[in-house]
Design an enzyme around this catalytic site. Sequence first.
Site, PDB file in Angstrom:
ATOM      1  N   THR A 127       8.424  59.606  54.559  1.00 31.04           N
ATOM      2  CA  THR A 127       9.403  59.036  55.498  1.00 31.04           C
ATOM      3  C   THR A 127       9.674  60.053  56.584  1.00 31.04           C
ATOM      4  O   THR A 127      10.008  61.206  56.292  1.00 31.04           O
ATOM      5  CB  THR A 127      10.742  58.702  54.796  1.00 31.04           C
ATOM      6  OG1 THR A 127      11.235  59.875  54.127  1.00 31.04           O
ATOM      7  CG2 THR A 127      10.585  57.557  53.821  1.00 31.04           C
ATOM      8  N   ASN A 158      11.965  61.668  59.008  1.00 36.50           N
ATOM      9  CA  ASN A 158      13.426  61.738  59.151  1.00 36.50           C
ATOM     10  C   ASN A 158      13.776  62.122  60.591  1.00 36.50           C
ATOM     11  O   ASN A 158      13.142  63.006  61.163  1.00 36.50           O
ATOM     12  CB  ASN A 158      14.000  62.798  58.196  1.00 36.50           C
ATOM     13  CG  ASN A 158      13.745  62.483  56.723  1.00 36.50           C
ATOM     14  OD1 ASN A 158      12.711  61.922  56.373  1.00 36.50           O
ATOM     15  ND2 ASN A 158      14.665  62.839  55.871  1.00 36.50           N
ATOM     16  N   GLU A 189      15.601  57.625  57.568  1.00 34.10           N
ATOM     17  CA  GLU A 189      14.249  57.884  57.069  1.00 34.10           C
ATOM     18  C   GLU A 189      13.351  56.696  57.324  1.00 34.10           C
ATOM     19  O   GLU A 189      13.620  55.607  56.849  1.00 34.10           O
ATOM     20  CB  GLU A 189      14.290  58.099  55.571  1.00 34.10           C
ATOM     21  CG  GLU A 189      15.337  59.090  55.178  1.00 34.10           C
ATOM     22  CD  GLU A 189      15.190  59.474  53.736  1.00 34.10           C
ATOM     23  OE1 GLU A 189      14.332  58.919  53.051  1.00 34.10           O
ATOM     24  OE2 GLU A 189      15.950  60.343  53.332  1.00 34.10           O
TER      25      GLU A 189
HETATM   26  C1  LIG Z   1      12.481  51.330  52.886  1.00 33.95           C
HETATM   27  C2  LIG Z   1      13.237  52.360  52.137  1.00 33.95           C
HETATM   28  C3  LIG Z   1      14.229  51.964  51.241  1.00 33.95           C
HETATM   29  C4  LIG Z   1      14.941  52.901  50.513  1.00 33.95           C
HETATM   30  N1  LIG Z   1      15.912  52.487  49.639  1.00 33.95           N
HETATM   31  C5  LIG Z   1      16.593  53.396  48.903  1.00 33.95           C
HETATM   32  C6  LIG Z   1      17.603  52.978  47.971  1.00 33.95           C
HETATM   33  O1  LIG Z   1      17.912  51.791  47.827  1.00 33.95           O
HETATM   34  N2  LIG Z   1      18.223  53.929  47.248  1.00 33.95           N
HETATM   35  C7  LIG Z   1      17.931  55.269  47.376  1.00 33.95           C
HETATM   36  O2  LIG Z   1      18.523  56.068  46.674  1.00 33.95           O
HETATM   37  N3  LIG Z   1      17.005  55.701  48.261  1.00 33.95           N
HETATM   38  C8  LIG Z   1      16.329  54.789  49.019  1.00 33.95           C
HETATM   39  N4  LIG Z   1      15.380  55.206  49.919  1.00 33.95           N
HETATM   40  C9  LIG Z   1      15.263  56.619  50.216  1.00 33.95           C
HETATM   41  C10 LIG Z   1      14.295  57.386  49.363  1.00 33.95           C
HETATM   42  O3  LIG Z   1      14.944  57.777  48.182  1.00 33.95           O
HETATM   43  C11 LIG Z   1      13.951  58.572  50.268  1.00 33.95           C
HETATM   44  O4  LIG Z   1      13.030  58.117  51.226  1.00 33.95           O
HETATM   45  C12 LIG Z   1      13.491  59.772  49.562  1.00 33.95           C
HETATM   46  O5  LIG Z   1      14.577  60.355  48.905  1.00 33.95           O
HETATM   47  C13 LIG Z   1      12.822  60.771  50.466  1.00 33.95           C
HETATM   48  O6  LIG Z   1      13.718  61.596  51.117  1.00 33.95           O
HETATM   49  P1  LIG Z   1      13.260  62.807  52.045  1.00 33.95           P
HETATM   50  O7  LIG Z   1      12.721  62.263  53.332  1.00 33.95           O
HETATM   51  O8  LIG Z   1      14.528  63.597  52.297  1.00 33.95           O
HETATM   52  O9  LIG Z   1      12.238  63.625  51.327  1.00 33.95           O
HETATM   53  C14 LIG Z   1      14.653  54.277  50.675  1.00 33.95           C
HETATM   54  C15 LIG Z   1      13.657  54.679  51.575  1.00 33.95           C
HETATM   55  C16 LIG Z   1      12.945  53.744  52.303  1.00 33.95           C
HETATM   56  C17 LIG Z   1      11.887  54.190  53.263  1.00 33.95           C
HETATM   57  N1  LIG Z   2       3.419  56.554  57.142  1.00 35.44           N
HETATM   58  C1  LIG Z   2       4.234  57.573  57.396  1.00 35.44           C
HETATM   59  N2  LIG Z   2       5.516  57.345  57.728  1.00 35.44           N
HETATM   60  C2  LIG Z   2       6.342  58.375  57.999  1.00 35.44           C
HETATM   61  N3  LIG Z   2       5.993  59.672  57.958  1.00 35.44           N
HETATM   62  C3  LIG Z   2       4.721  59.974  57.643  1.00 35.44           C
HETATM   63  C4  LIG Z   2       3.785  58.930  57.357  1.00 35.44           C
HETATM   64  N4  LIG Z   2       2.603  59.511  57.081  1.00 35.44           N
HETATM   65  C5  LIG Z   2       2.766  60.822  57.184  1.00 35.44           C
HETATM   66  N5  LIG Z   2       4.041  61.136  57.537  1.00 35.44           N
HETATM   67  C6  LIG Z   2       4.501  62.545  57.714  1.00 35.44           C
HETATM   68  O1  LIG Z   2       5.175  62.888  56.515  1.00 35.44           O
HETATM   69  C7  LIG Z   2       6.476  63.431  56.812  1.00 35.44           C
HETATM   70  C8  LIG Z   2       7.504  62.970  55.803  1.00 35.44           C
HETATM   71  O2  LIG Z   2       7.192  63.278  54.475  1.00 35.44           O
HETATM   72  P1  LIG Z   2       8.380  63.456  53.445  1.00 35.44           P
HETATM   73  O3  LIG Z   2       7.726  63.731  52.135  1.00 35.44           O
HETATM   74  O4  LIG Z   2       9.347  62.327  53.535  1.00 35.44           O
HETATM   75  O5  LIG Z   2       9.028  64.801  53.909  1.00 35.44           O
HETATM   76  P2  LIG Z   2      10.489  65.131  54.456  1.00 35.44           P
HETATM   77  O6  LIG Z   2      11.368  65.253  53.271  1.00 35.44           O
HETATM   78  O7  LIG Z   2      10.329  66.448  55.195  1.00 35.44           O
HETATM   79  O8  LIG Z   2      10.899  63.994  55.362  1.00 35.44           O
HETATM   80  C9  LIG Z   2       6.840  62.892  58.177  1.00 35.44           C
HETATM   81  O9  LIG Z   2       7.732  63.735  58.854  1.00 35.44           O
HETATM   82  C10 LIG Z   2       5.485  62.789  58.867  1.00 35.44           C
HETATM   83  O10 LIG Z   2       5.167  64.016  59.501  1.00 35.44           O
HETATM   84 MG   LIG Z   3      11.252  62.014  54.720  1.00 33.71          MG
END
Ligand SMILES: Cc1cc2nc3c(=O)[nH]c(=O)nc-3n(C[C@H](O)[C@H](O)[C@H](O)COP(=O)(O)O)c2cc1C
Ligand SMILES: Nc1ncnc2c1ncn2[C@@H]1O[C@H](COP(=O)(O)OP(=O)(O)O)[C@@H](O)[C@H]1O
Ligand SMILES: [Mg+2]
Length: 209
Positions: free
Chosen positions: A44, A46, A110
């Site tokens: 995701t 961010n 995210e």
């Molecule tokens: C479409 C989508 C739906 C999500 N729904 C939830 C949810 O219902 N509950 C939750 O705790 N996290 C939810 N998440 C968040 C994930 O837990 C989160 O993407 C993950 O913790 C990664 O975090 P990071 O980018 O800080 O690494 C969702 C993420 C996405 C992309």
């Molecule tokens: N389909 C995708 N959607 C979003 N981010 C992606 C995707 N593919 C690769 N990435 C890369 O992965 C990173 C996110 O990975 P993630 O594990 O969520 O790390 P973080 O906790 O740092 O957000 C993004 O910042 C981007 O550089």
């Molecule tokens: Mg992320």
Amino acid sequence: MRSDKPRDPVAGPDAGPEPPYPVRLSGPVIKGFGRGSKDLGIPTANIPADDLSEKHPELTTGVYYGVVALDPKTYQHETSEGSTSTAVVLPAVLSIGYNPFYKNTVRSVEIHIMPALTEPSPTAAGQEGQTKFNRLPDFYKTKLNLLILGYIRPEFDYVSLEALVEDIRVDCEVARESLLREAYKCYLVDSGKMSGKVSEDREWLLSFD
Ligand SMILES: Cc1cc2nc3c(=O)[nH]c(=O)nc-3n(C[C@H](O)[C@H](O)[C@H](O)COP(=O)(O)O)c2cc1C
Ligand SMILES: Nc1ncnc2c1ncn2[C@@H]1O[C@H](COP(=O)(O)OP(=O)(O)O)[C@@H](O)[C@H]1O
Ligand SMILES: [Mg+2]
């Protein structure tokens, strides 16, 4: 906690986004907690959420769908014809909130970028083995523009990581089906007959200074 009720296949009105949508958000892609790819297999992107409550009080915590573009100055998108230096509009699903499964104390935005709707969906039901979510080359620090087009659901806590991943898989399918409707597809594909408002929003989406 999420109930066991079957989920709706689409979200939002068929006639197109209704106010407050489309909502415009943008920012540089920043580091999150590193869980998306590592724990969930769902990267995701961010973007900062600092001024969200002030600028967008209408955005409650929850899961949304929309379209994104990345600044082509720092991210060249790979297409079947090679890499392109013009911005590409792609479908996306996103969460805005505190990730109750992880009990975050700060709000995050995210965004998971999905493949073009013309490509087969990697998250379709009934595929063999573990779901493989879309993965692009990393694009940290790249400016991302996002148009939120509709709301899908609130955030939930889950009994397991697998249950969270499965719900996000369904979110990807709901986002895809929702965006495949004519009144939403026009944000992704320029058909030459879009309304002035859609064209204005697409222009914003694709502008990077
Ligand atoms: C479409 C989508 C739906 C999500 N729904 C939830 C949810 O219902 N509950 C939750 O705790 N996290 C939810 N998440 C968040 C994930 O837990 C989160 O993407 C993950 O913790 C990664 O975090 P990071 O980018 O800080 O690494 C969702 C993420 C996405 C992309
Ligand atoms: N389909 C995708 N959607 C979003 N981010 C992606 C995707 N593919 C690769 N990435 C890369 O992965 C990173 C996110 O990975 P993630 O594990 O969520 O790390 P973080 O906790 O740092 O957000 C993004 O910042 C981007 O550089
Ligand atoms: Mg992320």
